[in-house]
Design an enzyme around this catalytic site. Structure first.
Site, PDB file in Angstrom:
ATOM      1  N   ARG A 173      20.503  48.081  36.777  1.00 35.40           N
ATOM      2  CA  ARG A 173      21.133  47.392  35.635  1.00 35.40           C
ATOM      3  C   ARG A 173      20.835  45.899  35.676  1.00 35.40           C
ATOM      4  O   ARG A 173      20.772  45.237  34.657  1.00 35.40           O
ATOM      5  CB  ARG A 173      22.656  47.563  35.700  1.00 35.40           C
ATOM      6  CG  ARG A 173      23.207  48.824  35.136  1.00 35.40           C
ATOM      7  CD  ARG A 173      24.696  48.678  34.971  1.00 35.40           C
ATOM      8  NE  ARG A 173      24.992  47.385  34.375  1.00 35.40           N
ATOM      9  CZ  ARG A 173      26.049  46.638  34.711  1.00 35.40           C
ATOM     10  NH1 ARG A 173      26.889  47.049  35.628  1.00 35.40           N
ATOM     11  NH2 ARG A 173      26.267  45.481  34.131  1.00 35.40           N
ATOM     12  N   ILE A 205      37.797  35.025  42.535  1.00 34.39           N
ATOM     13  CA  ILE A 205      37.544  35.349  41.126  1.00 34.39           C
ATOM     14  C   ILE A 205      37.983  36.773  40.788  1.00 34.39           C
ATOM     15  O   ILE A 205      38.680  36.995  39.803  1.00 34.39           O
ATOM     16  CB  ILE A 205      36.037  35.171  40.779  1.00 34.39           C
ATOM     17  CG1 ILE A 205      35.534  33.795  41.213  1.00 34.39           C
ATOM     18  CG2 ILE A 205      35.785  35.464  39.311  1.00 34.39           C
ATOM     19  CD1 ILE A 205      36.084  32.633  40.434  1.00 34.39           C
ATOM     20  N   CYS A 251      31.051  46.701  36.096  1.00 35.51           N
ATOM     21  CA  CYS A 251      31.294  46.943  37.515  1.00 35.51           C
ATOM     22  C   CYS A 251      32.792  46.987  37.828  1.00 35.51           C
ATOM     23  O   CYS A 251      33.570  46.221  37.302  1.00 35.51           O
ATOM     24  CB  CYS A 251      30.656  45.825  38.343  1.00 35.51           C
ATOM     25  SG  CYS A 251      28.883  45.876  38.252  1.00 35.51           S
ATOM     26  N   ARG A 275      29.428  45.850  30.123  1.00 37.77           N
ATOM     27  CA  ARG A 275      30.609  44.995  29.970  1.00 37.77           C
ATOM     28  C   ARG A 275      30.353  43.935  28.907  1.00 37.77           C
ATOM     29  O   ARG A 275      31.207  43.628  28.085  1.00 37.77           O
ATOM     30  CB  ARG A 275      30.939  44.323  31.295  1.00 37.77           C
ATOM     31  CG  ARG A 275      32.032  43.294  31.144  1.00 37.77           C
ATOM     32  CD  ARG A 275      32.704  42.925  32.405  1.00 37.77           C
ATOM     33  NE  ARG A 275      33.777  42.007  32.102  1.00 37.77           N
ATOM     34  CZ  ARG A 275      34.959  42.382  31.577  1.00 37.77           C
ATOM     35  NH1 ARG A 275      35.180  43.661  31.331  1.00 37.77           N
ATOM     36  NH2 ARG A 275      35.894  41.504  31.308  1.00 37.77           N
ATOM     37  N   ASP A 318      42.486  38.717  27.903  1.00 32.26           N
ATOM     38  CA  ASP A 318      43.527  37.955  27.188  1.00 32.26           C
ATOM     39  C   ASP A 318      43.052  36.582  26.716  1.00 32.26           C
ATOM     40  O   ASP A 318      43.445  36.098  25.654  1.00 32.26           O
ATOM     41  CB  ASP A 318      44.771  37.816  28.067  1.00 32.26           C
ATOM     42  CG  ASP A 318      44.453  37.147  29.394  1.00 32.26           C
ATOM     43  OD1 ASP A 318      43.562  37.641  30.111  1.00 32.26           O
ATOM     44  OD2 ASP A 318      45.056  36.105  29.701  1.00 32.26           O
ATOM     45  N   GLN A 319      42.152  35.950  27.476  1.00 32.82           N
ATOM     46  CA  GLN A 319      41.689  34.619  27.064  1.00 32.82           C
ATOM     47  C   GLN A 319      40.716  34.697  25.887  1.00 32.82           C
ATOM     48  O   GLN A 319      40.671  33.815  25.036  1.00 32.82           O
ATOM     49  CB  GLN A 319      41.005  33.906  28.253  1.00 32.82           C
ATOM     50  CG  GLN A 319      41.931  33.720  29.450  1.00 32.82           C
ATOM     51  CD  GLN A 319      43.138  32.863  29.114  1.00 32.82           C
ATOM     52  OE1 GLN A 319      42.994  31.724  28.685  1.00 32.82           O
ATOM     53  NE2 GLN A 319      44.317  33.441  29.258  1.00 32.82           N
TER      54      GLN A 319
END
Ligand code: EPZ
Length: 434
Positions: free
Chosen positions: A403, A333, A120, A96, A128-129
């Site tokens: 990972r 979150i 994940c 990511r 978008d931010q």
């Protein structure tokens, strides 16, 4: 490196006792490493965890044309002759944090292309931010089904108000703004320790970043950055995972190299549960965790730092599944970070989940059985559940765990756990290196 069908066989009922060292921070390393692209001089980043994500980062640097050496927890990166500004799709999908190369390459060569990242499956993981920040700096951002490409013809500083204190967006904007002309302000910025670590690394390279760790980060663009040597901070989430594992087994564990100030939200909850947590008071960076008897229930609400870290709610749910009473976890979150509870239910855990709230009814004892890791921190939660359970728990899909945790079973076995890393080849099971 990642093995396809390895699994961990966790024998329950062993108390953890002794000393263990915290590894370097995965998420700090993932934020700091791409910043090495912002200079053509060599950078050496130390205290890196030897985990799969670091090898993917190395491969991305190589694909971009940088010179890279990675061994013994240190990576030397020399990004003198970059041959492309595009991250290969195969590598982007593995990681990511590959999206940090959007900001780093944009900052260095005024353009970047990164396929949509992997990572994940815990929620939508929007960007978008990030895009809002890049466009505020004057870049043109194009999105298609494959990924994101950005063109800038010289970035100019700007004031950027983040709708949410996104960790990733804060980091990506810092990477793009360090060499922009003029001043940038990131308002409602993330305050995580690894954001501060990135600011410290950028400043060590000659950048001017102020306010990291607060709501507003101010960056004064500089014409160039120079190479430097830097060591990333200890891993806040690995430290928390080890703290929870110690508490889960009625253990007594000293975690060396850990920063107590980064652990305050978890420490407060463990103390509420009846766990003893001391920062040893010796001035050195270490945390001692002791627990005995059944622990009390608590309520948890995940929040951006300095609130309770979302990455620790999954390991915590394993600990709470055997606490005295009913606990409630509210995950603010990510929108789907409770998938591991289905696996814990197979071990005898009692849960109900509605939207972002999990209600956990503590049971006396979990029972070991085969379970499946669905993401990195879910895997850690299942290992902890296996340590607590009666009998044997086989945790499958441990490539997720590899990972983000450096030799997790070696560290836990050194503390008294009994965990085997095995590999299935047809009907056979053989011991596997890890
Ligand atoms: C980082 O993810 C971490 N990953 C995550 O750790 C961690 O859980 C997360 O921060 C929160 O602390 C790395 O550092 C590599 P966010 P990130 O941007 O950057 C939404 C682990 O286990 N959002 O703060 O993706 C997003 O959908 C991993 O080590 C937007 O809506 O976190 C999410 O719901 C898992 N728009 C929330 O904000 C955006 O542009 C938090 O995202 C960006 C994010």
């Amino acid at each position: 490196m990642m093995q396809k069908d390895q699994f961990l066989r966790v024998h329950g009922g062993f108390r953890l006792e002794g000393e263990v060292f915290a590894s370097g921070g995965k998420n700090a390393a993932l934020a700091v490493l791409p910043a090495a692209l912002l200079t053509d001089e060599p950078c050496v980043i130390e205290n890196l965890p030897m985990i799969d994500d670091m090898f993917v980062m190395r491969d991305i640097f190589l694909a971009l044309g940088a010179k890279v050496e990675f061994s013994k927890n240190a990576m030397r990166i020399e990004a003198k002759g970059l041959r492309t500004h595009a991250v290969p799709e195969l590598l982007a999908h593995k990681l990511r944090a590959s999206y940090y190369f959007l900001g780093a390459l944009l900052g260095r060569v005024n353009e970047s292309v990164v396929p949509f990242p992997g990572g994940c499956a815990i929620g939508s993981r929007l960007m978008d931010q990030h895009i809002k920040g890049f466009e505020a700096l004057g870049a043109r951002v194009y999105e298609d089904s494959e990924g994101i490409s950005i063109e800038g013809d010289g970035l100019r500083g700007s004031v950027i108000y983040l709708d949410i204190p996104s960790v990733g967006a804060t980091i990506n904007i810092m990477l793009a703004a360090a060499l922009a002309k003029g001043n940038t302000e990131i308002v409602n910025a993330g305050k995580e320790p690894h954001i501060v670590d990135l600011a410290n690394f950028l400043n060590a390279m000659g950048a001017s970043v102020r306010g990291a760790g607060t709501d507003t980060i101010r960056i004064k663009g500089v014409p160039r950055l120079h190479g430097c040597n830097y060591a990333v901070i200890p891993d806040q989430i690995e430290t928390g995972t080890l703290m929870i594992a110690a508490a889960a087994t009625g253990g007594d564990v000293l975690i060396r190299g850990a920063l107590p100030t980064h652990m305050e939200a978890l420490t407060a909850k463990l103390l509420e549960m009846g766990v003893r947590v001391d920062d040893t008071g010796t001035g050195e960076d270490s945390i001692r965790v002791r627990s005995e008897g059944r622990l009390r229930r608590v309520n948890i609400k995940t929040q951006p730092y300095p609130g309770f870290p979302t990455d620790l709610q999954q390991p915590m749910s394993a600990l709470l599944s055997a606490a005295e009473g009913v606990s409630v976890i509210q995950e603010t979150i990510f929108e789907s970070r409770f998938r591991h509870l289905e696996e814990l239910r197979r071990m005898g855990g009692k849960f109900t989940v509605k939207d972002r709230i999990a209600v956990i009814e503590g049971v006396k004892l979990l029972t070991g059985c085969p379970v499946l890791a669905t993401d990195l921190r879910a895997g850690a939660a299942l290992v902890i559940a296996g340590l607590m359970a009666q009998g044997v728990t086989e945790v499958n899909n441990i490539h997720y765990i590899d990972r983000g945790y450096e030799f997790i079973e070696r560290k836990l076995n050194a503390l008294g756990a009994k965990i085997e890393r095995l590999e299935r080849i047809g009907p056979l099971e053989i011991a596997a290196g890890g």
